[in-house]
Design a protein around this motif. Structure first.
Motif, mmCIF file in Angstrom:
data_model
loop_
_atom_site.group_PDB
_atom_site.id
_atom_site.type_symbol
_atom_site.label_atom_id
_atom_site.label_comp_id
_atom_site.label_asym_id
_atom_site.label_seq_id
_atom_site.Cartn_x
_atom_site.Cartn_y
_atom_site.Cartn_z
ATOM 1 N N PRO A 57 57.447 43.309 2.008
ATOM 2 C CA PRO A 57 57.379 43.181 0.548
ATOM 3 C C PRO A 57 57.891 41.842 0.015
ATOM 4 O O PRO A 57 57.508 41.411 -1.057
ATOM 5 N N ASN A 58 58.745 41.178 0.755
ATOM 6 C CA ASN A 58 59.290 39.885 0.335
ATOM 7 C C ASN A 58 59.286 38.901 1.504
ATOM 8 O O ASN A 58 60.349 38.548 2.019
ATOM 9 N N PRO A 59 58.101 38.446 1.902
ATOM 10 C CA PRO A 59 58.082 37.518 3.038
ATOM 11 C C PRO A 59 58.714 36.179 2.653
ATOM 12 O O PRO A 59 58.459 35.657 1.567
ATOM 13 N N THR A 60 59.556 35.655 3.505
ATOM 14 C CA THR A 60 60.155 34.345 3.237
ATOM 15 C C THR A 60 59.136 33.266 3.589
ATOM 16 O O THR A 60 58.258 33.480 4.433
ATOM 17 N N PRO A 61 59.247 32.114 2.954
ATOM 18 C CA PRO A 61 58.350 31.016 3.319
ATOM 19 C C PRO A 61 58.429 30.685 4.818
ATOM 20 O O PRO A 61 57.412 30.383 5.442
ATOM 21 N N GLU A 62 59.617 30.784 5.384
ATOM 22 C CA GLU A 62 59.781 30.496 6.809
ATOM 23 C C GLU A 62 58.984 31.482 7.669
ATOM 24 O O GLU A 62 58.324 31.080 8.631
ATOM 25 N N LYS A 63 59.050 32.768 7.331
ATOM 26 C CA LYS A 63 58.309 33.775 8.085
ATOM 27 C C LYS A 63 56.802 33.568 7.963
ATOM 28 O O LYS A 63 56.068 33.719 8.929
ATOM 29 N N VAL A 64 56.359 33.236 6.754
ATOM 30 C CA VAL A 64 54.938 32.995 6.527
ATOM 31 C C VAL A 64 54.459 31.820 7.380
ATOM 32 O O VAL A 64 53.438 31.908 8.071
ATOM 33 N N VAL A 65 55.200 30.727 7.357
ATOM 34 C CA VAL A 65 54.814 29.537 8.116
ATOM 35 C C VAL A 65 54.879 29.802 9.615
ATOM 36 O O VAL A 65 53.968 29.417 10.362
ATOM 37 N N ASP A 66 55.922 30.471 10.068
ATOM 38 C CA ASP A 66 56.022 30.787 11.500
ATOM 39 C C ASP A 66 54.828 31.622 11.965
ATOM 40 O O ASP A 66 54.262 31.373 13.030
ATOM 41 N N ARG A 67 54.443 32.599 11.158
ATOM 42 C CA ARG A 67 53.309 33.448 11.523
ATOM 43 C C ARG A 67 52.006 32.638 11.537
ATOM 44 O O ARG A 67 51.195 32.782 12.444
ATOM 45 N N ALA A 68 51.835 31.778 10.550
ATOM 46 C CA ALA A 68 50.630 30.943 10.498
ATOM 47 C C ALA A 68 50.578 29.965 11.665
ATOM 48 O O ALA A 68 49.515 29.733 12.247
ATOM 49 N N MET A 69 51.732 29.419 12.035
ATOM 50 C CA MET A 69 51.767 28.468 13.151
ATOM 51 C C MET A 69 51.534 29.158 14.489
ATOM 52 O O MET A 69 51.101 28.522 15.451
ATOM 53 N N ALA A 70 51.797 30.448 14.549
ATOM 54 C CA ALA A 70 51.569 31.196 15.794
ATOM 55 C C ALA A 70 50.105 31.596 15.955
ATOM 56 O O ALA A 70 49.695 32.001 17.032
ATOM 57 N N TYR A 71 49.308 31.469 14.890
ATOM 58 C CA TYR A 71 47.900 31.867 14.929
ATOM 59 C C TYR A 71 47.126 31.019 15.945
ATOM 60 O O TYR A 71 47.269 29.808 16.004
ATOM 61 N N ARG A 72 46.324 31.687 16.730
ATOM 62 C CA ARG A 72 45.421 31.027 17.675
ATOM 63 C C ARG A 72 44.064 31.699 17.545
ATOM 64 O O ARG A 72 43.949 32.911 17.657
ATOM 65 N N PRO A 73 43.012 30.903 17.310
ATOM 66 C CA PRO A 73 41.687 31.518 17.199
ATOM 67 C C PRO A 73 41.246 32.093 18.536
ATOM 68 O O PRO A 73 41.686 31.647 19.605
ATOM 69 N N ILE A 74 40.394 33.080 18.462
ATOM 70 C CA ILE A 74 39.857 33.696 19.669
ATOM 71 C C ILE A 74 38.704 32.837 20.179
ATOM 72 O O ILE A 74 37.782 32.530 19.437
ATOM 73 N N ALA A 75 38.773 32.444 21.426
ATOM 74 C CA ALA A 75 37.698 31.637 22.024
ATOM 75 C C ALA A 75 36.697 32.558 22.689
ATOM 76 O O ALA A 75 37.052 33.460 23.450
ATOM 77 N N PHE A 76 35.449 32.337 22.354
ATOM 78 C CA PHE A 76 34.390 33.140 22.956
ATOM 79 C C PHE A 76 33.722 32.418 24.070
ATOM 80 O O PHE A 76 33.560 31.296 24.125
#
Length: 76
Positions: A57-76
């Protein structure tokens, strides 16, 4: 031809932009620009979901950025 991944936005810059994005005083047109900058700089198409539709309910900017930086697209 370079095989290096695209350069990512620095963590601190991304946190600053997320802080501006979640600030209710930030004008809508600036919010749209910030969101586009974050999507391009972090190479994460889901950043708006992490900010606005998080299960936390209250994501911190740090958590948001960490999650976005952990994103990796799926390679087909």
């Amino acid at each position: 031809m370079s095989t290096q991944p695209p350069r990512r936005m620095p963590h601190e810059e991304a946190i600053f932009l997320v802080e501006r994005l979640i600030n209710p005083e930030t004008p809508q047109d600036q919010s749209s620009e910030i969101l586009t900058t974050l999507q391009q700089g972090l190479a994460c198409p889901h950043i708006s979901d992490y900010v606005f539709w998080s299960s936390d309910p209250n994501p911190t900017p740090e958590k948001v950025v960490d999650r976005a930086m952990a994103y990796r697209p799926i390679a087909f």
